[in-house]
Design an enzyme around this catalytic site. Structure first.
Site, PDB file in Angstrom:
ATOM      1  N   LYS A 109       0.841  -1.202   0.000  1.00 45.12           N
ATOM      2  CA  LYS A 109       0.000   0.000   0.000  1.00 45.12           C
ATOM      3  C   LYS A 109       0.877   1.253   0.000  1.00 45.12           C
ATOM      4  O   LYS A 109       0.638   2.201  -0.749  1.00 45.12           O
ATOM      5  CB  LYS A 109      -0.940  -0.014   1.220  1.00 45.12           C
ATOM      6  CG  LYS A 109      -2.030  -1.060   1.087  1.00 45.12           C
ATOM      7  CD  LYS A 109      -2.854  -1.254   2.350  1.00 45.12           C
ATOM      8  CE  LYS A 109      -3.842  -2.397   2.131  1.00 45.12           C
ATOM      9  NZ  LYS A 109      -4.635  -2.737   3.311  1.00 45.12           N
ATOM     10  N   GLN A 132      -4.842  -1.847   9.439  1.00 49.39           N
ATOM     11  CA  GLN A 132      -4.775  -3.155   8.787  1.00 49.39           C
ATOM     12  C   GLN A 132      -5.425  -4.210   9.688  1.00 49.39           C
ATOM     13  O   GLN A 132      -5.094  -4.322  10.868  1.00 49.39           O
ATOM     14  CB  GLN A 132      -3.300  -3.510   8.511  1.00 49.39           C
ATOM     15  CG  GLN A 132      -3.104  -4.778   7.724  1.00 49.39           C
ATOM     16  CD  GLN A 132      -3.609  -4.666   6.284  1.00 49.39           C
ATOM     17  OE1 GLN A 132      -3.441  -3.651   5.628  1.00 49.39           O
ATOM     18  NE2 GLN A 132      -4.243  -5.728   5.803  1.00 49.39           N
ATOM     19  N   ASP A 192     -11.062   2.611   3.402  1.00 40.30           N
ATOM     20  CA  ASP A 192     -11.435   1.192   3.258  1.00 40.30           C
ATOM     21  C   ASP A 192     -12.956   1.039   3.098  1.00 40.30           C
ATOM     22  O   ASP A 192     -13.431  -0.025   2.690  1.00 40.30           O
ATOM     23  CB  ASP A 192     -10.988   0.393   4.494  1.00 40.30           C
ATOM     24  CG  ASP A 192      -9.662  -0.345   4.265  1.00 40.30           C
ATOM     25  OD1 ASP A 192      -9.263  -0.508   3.093  1.00 40.30           O
ATOM     26  OD2 ASP A 192      -9.043  -0.760   5.264  1.00 40.30           O
TER      27      ASP A 192
END
Ligand code: NDP
Length: 284
Positions: free
Chosen positions: A53, A97, A120
């Site tokens: 990422k 995460q 997200d």
């Protein structure tokens, strides 16, 4: 029939180039889109995802911060870090995460992230926005799957789309995105009786179950567009999807390979969501 292979790597490059133009336009106005990724603990797979990422952000010239916290970080300390980044004007996208260590409540963490920076798309406000047709941030994997269909010229409106899997990160948001694009949507789960009855009727079939090669060619409608979200590591170390590629490609009209299909799109859409968030914060 041999299916057209949907090249996720090539489409991801094309999409990244489009978003780079938008990121560059922001930079010309003095705004560098910024992403912060928090990782708690030492999970090796998570570390690889986070590194990728950060790398994707660098490729597009975005600002990124990688915050690695020890596995014994308290929930309160993590929430305090999230609050700090929520208030940081250099950061337009923020994610933690998953999975987080067991002593931390994952739902509390998702709820703590500002909905305006939730790239997200997991915050309940953004889930609700997607469900009510007012999408702000779509979860990256289903969003990337949708873009693969669009870039491949697959028409969605009026088509029967069958999504196999109902997780909050893939199946459910995928179904909502397809509905938003006027498909007639069926969602199948592990409790579905006679799964093949539904998959064989699908013009668009999206599979996200984590069950290696469970969808075989005989379960697919001739000419269907098949998106295989699954990533399974086999005993020989190779990756395979939830669709049996060899038999499926003889029946399908389009199909994504694994690896090289949906995978490259997930991080691409994370970068896209970050740029979009920066545009929104600049009033564009
Ligand atoms: P989950 O385990 O959270 O969900 C799996 C879903 O599949 C569940 O809804 C389950 O049903 C359903 N399911 C399981 N077995 C069957 C079956 N035999 N028939 C019908 N439905 C079934 O998985 P995720 O959604 O998180 O991930 C799915 C796959 O996608 C995994 O392989 C994962 O690695 C991959 N993935 C890939 C990403 C990428 O970037 N390409 C990103 C995220 C995930 P029920 O709800 O009834 O249990």
């Amino acid at each position: 029939m041999t299916a057209r292979i949907i090249d996720g790597k090539a489409i991801a490059q094309e999409v990244r180039a489009e978003w780079k133009i938008r990121a560059d336009a922001l930079k010309a106005r003095g705004i560098t889109p910024g992403l912060a990724v928090i990782i708690v603990g030492e999970d090796p797979a998570s570390k690889v995802y986070v590194a990728n990422k950060v790398k994707a952000c660098a490729e597009l010239g975005l600002h990124s911060e990688h915050i690695a916290l020890p596995a014994d970080t308290s929930e309160a300390a993590l929430l305090a870090k999230i609050a700090e980044l929520n208030a940081d004007p250099k950061i337009h996208g923020l994610l933690v995460q998953l999975p987080v260590p067991k002593h931390i409540d994952g739902d509390k963490v998702l709820n703590a992230i500002s909905p305006d920076k939730d790239v997200d798309g997991f915050h309940p406000i953004n889930v609700g926005a997607l469900a009510t047709g007012n999408m702000r941030f779509a979860p990256c994997t289903p969003y990337g799957s949708l873009v693969l269909l669009q870039k491949s010229g697959v028409s969605i409106e009026g088509k029967h789309a069958v999504v196999v899997g109902r997780s909050n990160i893939v199946g459910k948001p995928m179904a909502l995105l397809l509905l938003q694009h006027n498909a007639t949507v069926t969602i199948c789960t592990s409790k579905t009786v006679d799964l093949a009855k539904y998959t064989r009727d699908a013009d668009i079939l999206v599979v996200a179950t984590g069950r290696p090669k469970m969808i075989t060619g005989d379960m697919i409608k001739l000419g269907a567009a098949v998106i295989d979200v699954g990533i399974n590591r086999m005993a020989d170390g190779k990756l395979c999807g939830d669709v049996d590629f060899e038999s499926a490609k003889e029946v399908a009209g389009w199909i994504t390979p694994v690896p090289g299909g949906v995978g490259p799109m997930t991080i691409t859409m994370l970068v896209a969501n970050t740029v979009q968030s920066a545009e929104r914060s600049a009033g564009i």
